[in-house]
Design a protein around this motif. Sequence first.
Motif, PDB file in Angstrom:
ATOM      1  N   ARG A  23      -2.578   0.850 -18.483  1.00 37.45           N
ATOM      2  CA  ARG A  23      -2.183  -0.265 -19.077  1.00 37.45           C
ATOM      3  C   ARG A  23      -1.555  -0.509 -17.304  1.00 37.45           C
ATOM      4  N   MET A  24      -0.818   0.457 -16.530  1.00 40.75           N
ATOM      5  CA  MET A  24       0.019  -0.175 -15.172  1.00 40.75           C
ATOM      6  C   MET A  24      -0.447  -0.441 -13.814  1.00 40.75           C
ATOM      7  N   MET A  25      -1.813   0.646 -13.945  1.00 40.21           N
ATOM      8  CA  MET A  25      -2.357   0.435 -13.165  1.00 40.21           C
ATOM      9  C   MET A  25      -4.005  -1.209 -13.293  1.00 40.21           C
ATOM     10  N   ARG A  26      -4.041  -1.319 -14.375  1.00 39.72           N
ATOM     11  CA  ARG A  26      -4.607  -2.434 -14.356  1.00 39.72           C
ATOM     12  C   ARG A  26      -3.796  -3.749 -14.168  1.00 39.72           C
ATOM     13  N   TYR A  27      -3.489  -3.594 -15.075  1.00 37.73           N
ATOM     14  CA  TYR A  27      -1.851  -4.837 -14.069  1.00 37.73           C
ATOM     15  C   TYR A  27      -1.887  -4.588 -12.065  1.00 37.73           C
ATOM     16  N   VAL A  28      -2.072  -3.834 -11.824  1.00 40.45           N
ATOM     17  CA  VAL A  28      -1.311  -3.257 -10.534  1.00 40.45           C
ATOM     18  C   VAL A  28      -2.541  -3.624  -9.521  1.00 40.45           C
ATOM     19  N   LEU A  29      -3.996  -2.915 -10.397  1.00 38.35           N
ATOM     20  CA  LEU A  29      -5.188  -3.880  -9.328  1.00 38.35           C
ATOM     21  C   LEU A  29      -5.798  -5.133  -9.773  1.00 38.35           C
ATOM     22  N   TYR A  30      -5.282  -4.885 -10.628  1.00 35.35           N
ATOM     23  CA  TYR A  30      -6.164  -6.606 -11.152  1.00 35.35           C
ATOM     24  C   TYR A  30      -5.214  -8.059 -11.342  1.00 35.35           C
ATOM     25  N   VAL A  82       8.585  -7.612 -16.265  1.00 35.01           N
ATOM     26  CA  VAL A  82       8.966  -6.942 -17.674  1.00 35.01           C
ATOM     27  C   VAL A  82       8.470  -5.853 -18.427  1.00 35.01           C
ATOM     28  N   GLY A  83       6.712  -6.074 -18.499  1.00 33.74           N
ATOM     29  CA  GLY A  83       6.225  -5.331 -19.303  1.00 33.74           C
ATOM     30  C   GLY A  83       5.856  -3.496 -18.622  1.00 33.74           C
ATOM     31  N   PHE A  84       5.590  -4.381 -17.554  1.00 28.91           N
ATOM     32  CA  PHE A  84       5.480  -3.237 -16.552  1.00 28.91           C
ATOM     33  C   PHE A  84       6.770  -2.505 -16.472  1.00 28.91           C
ATOM     34  N   ILE A  85       7.634  -2.461 -16.432  1.00 31.87           N
ATOM     35  CA  ILE A  85       9.195  -2.090 -16.232  1.00 31.87           C
ATOM     36  C   ILE A  85       8.874  -1.356 -17.323  1.00 31.87           C
ATOM     37  N   ALA A 124       0.855  -0.962  -0.027  1.00 32.26           N
ATOM     38  CA  ALA A 124       0.343  -0.389   0.311  1.00 32.26           C
ATOM     39  C   ALA A 124       0.728   1.391   0.368  1.00 32.26           C
ATOM     40  N   GLN A 125       2.227   1.559   1.087  1.00 29.16           N
ATOM     41  CA  GLN A 125       2.532   2.306   0.967  1.00 29.16           C
ATOM     42  C   GLN A 125       3.572   2.760  -1.131  1.00 29.16           C
ATOM     43  N   ILE A 126       4.449   2.051  -1.287  1.00 26.66           N
ATOM     44  CA  ILE A 126       4.458   1.744  -2.676  1.00 26.66           C
ATOM     45  C   ILE A 126       3.386   2.138  -3.579  1.00 26.66           C
ATOM     46  N   ASN A 127       2.413   1.779  -4.287  1.00 26.22           N
ATOM     47  CA  ASN A 127       1.637   1.538  -4.799  1.00 26.22           C
ATOM     48  C   ASN A 127       0.927   2.863  -5.248  1.00 26.22           C
ATOM     49  N   PRO A 128       0.427   3.659  -4.162  1.00 24.17           N
ATOM     50  CA  PRO A 128       0.068   5.139  -4.181  1.00 24.17           C
ATOM     51  C   PRO A 128       1.292   6.220  -4.523  1.00 24.17           C
ATOM     52  N   HIS A 129       2.739   5.723  -3.726  1.00 21.29           N
ATOM     53  CA  HIS A 129       4.271   6.435  -3.758  1.00 21.29           C
ATOM     54  C   HIS A 129       4.088   6.453  -5.326  1.00 21.29           C
ATOM     55  N   PHE A 130       4.161   5.227  -6.355  1.00 25.79           N
ATOM     56  CA  PHE A 130       4.330   5.591  -7.722  1.00 25.79           C
ATOM     57  C   PHE A 130       3.399   5.841  -8.680  1.00 25.79           C
ATOM     58  N   PHE A 131       2.005   5.875  -8.476  1.00 28.51           N
ATOM     59  CA  PHE A 131       1.030   6.555  -8.920  1.00 28.51           C
ATOM     60  C   PHE A 131       0.596   8.183  -8.770  1.00 28.51           C
ATOM     61  N   PHE A 132       1.770   8.507  -7.599  1.00 27.60           N
ATOM     62  CA  PHE A 132       1.908  10.053  -7.402  1.00 27.60           C
ATOM     63  C   PHE A 132       2.737  10.392  -7.905  1.00 27.60           C
ATOM     64  N   ASN A 133       3.868   9.488  -8.248  1.00 25.28           N
ATOM     65  CA  ASN A 133       5.184   9.767  -8.978  1.00 25.28           C
ATOM     66  C   ASN A 133       4.732   9.624 -10.615  1.00 25.28           C
ATOM     67  N   HIS A 171       0.844 -12.722  -6.281  1.00 20.09           N
ATOM     68  CA  HIS A 171       2.120 -12.848  -7.493  1.00 20.09           C
ATOM     69  C   HIS A 171       2.000 -12.430  -8.537  1.00 20.09           C
ATOM     70  N   ALA A 172       2.725 -12.755 -10.119  1.00 19.63           N
ATOM     71  CA  ALA A 172       2.623 -12.352 -10.895  1.00 19.63           C
ATOM     72  C   ALA A 172       3.610 -12.899 -11.860  1.00 19.63           C
ATOM     73  N   GLN A 173       3.469 -12.714 -13.066  1.00 23.93           N
ATOM     74  CA  GLN A 173       4.741 -13.520 -13.978  1.00 23.93           C
ATOM     75  C   GLN A 173       5.456 -12.976 -13.595  1.00 23.93           C
ATOM     76  N   LEU A 174       6.771 -13.227 -14.577  1.00 20.17           N
ATOM     77  CA  LEU A 174       8.023 -11.873 -14.654  1.00 20.17           C
ATOM     78  C   LEU A 174       7.807 -11.708 -16.395  1.00 20.17           C
ATOM     79  N   SER A 175       7.209 -12.395 -17.251  1.00 18.57           N
ATOM     80  CA  SER A 175       6.991 -11.676 -18.203  1.00 18.57           C
ATOM     81  C   SER A 175       5.809  -9.953 -17.952  1.00 18.57           C
ATOM     82  N   GLN A 176       4.709 -10.106 -17.281  1.00 16.38           N
ATOM     83  CA  GLN A 176       4.209  -8.851 -16.968  1.00 16.38           C
ATOM     84  C   GLN A 176       4.996  -7.837 -16.015  1.00 16.38           C
TER      85      GLN A 176
END
Length: 365
Positions: A212-219, A232-235, A178-187, A225-230
């Motif tokens: 698209r990034m928010m969809r990844y984080v929220l859903y 990598v796409g997020f990065i 919860a600390q990391i996600n709002p931090h990232f979206f604020f930036n 956990h997440a697939q490594l390919s996901q």
Amino acid sequence: MSAFSVRRLLTPLIHVLAWGLLALTLLLFQPMQGRVVLPVQYWIKQGALLVLWISAFYATTRISVPRLLLRGHTGWFGLALVATAVLLLLVSRGLESVLNLPDLMHHAFQAAGEGVGKAAPPRTPHGSRFDLVGLLITLLVLGIATAITVVQHWQQEARLRERLDQQRVEAELAMLKAQINPHFFFNTLNNIYSLTLIDGERARAALHRLSRMMRYVLYDTASGHAQLSQEVGFIQDYITLMKLRLTDRVQVTFEHPEPVQEVLIAPMLLLPFVENAFKHGVAATAPSHIYIGLRQPSPEQLEIEVRNTLLPTAGTDLAGSNGIGLTNTRRRLDLLYPGRYSLQVSEHTPDNEFEVKLKLITNGQ
């Protein structure tokens, strides 16, 4: 049928089988040899003893052990066991006296001896007999009752500690995420806001990428956990979003396997390293570079290397970091990959770079 229901049915079944085995042993055990017709009173006594042993077993498991032994009253518990054993022996002797069992057993011996031409064994004087077999069975029943109850108590405490530890870890991970996600979206929103003043078309593209990034984080990461390919796409999306505001003086390189070998990892685990590089490795006027490398020596191993230029003055804070990212990431690694990661941070390499190296053993998570 659930495992819990099976255990609930299995426990009483084991008890029934155990007592049935003891009853069968008492039925087959005969203290005499030869063709002896045992009196009915003998079986009445054996049945009464079985009921007494069952009562002593459950009295020990439900009363003596929980209320005395497990509360630290060891002396009182030992006294309770001795009192239970003595009481059972006294009841056994009382049953023999009431049923006139010594005389009946002597007559049974005598009749069997006369039938085969042997003398009956001498009659033991009343009051001098000691039931050694009964004492041994009593001690065995009490010992088994104590051992089973103590082991079950230890197992329950271990399961409780495990549940509490799991709940603590899950709560702490939820707090860190919860600390990391709002931090990232604020930036990121700050960056897009600045971009709208420069290029509306690129700002719309950035918003699409951010959605698209928010969809990844929220859903996509709801399961933890997440697939490594996901990841990598997020990065990649994050880097593309950051590069919208960079000049040609900043060189950003992202290397990763093509294609990646799929493994499950903690979501957004790599973002703070990349975000930190954009925070400290970008200058508005001086040339700078950021290198992000992702390698997989084996399907179970993951290595990430992030390097950025060390600037003489603080760089342009494109990431807008408030400094909690790397601290939280180290804590997440401690919770999720204990003993299965190594994190090296070099604040000043010979090449005048800030360098972070993470080696992770995923074990196919």
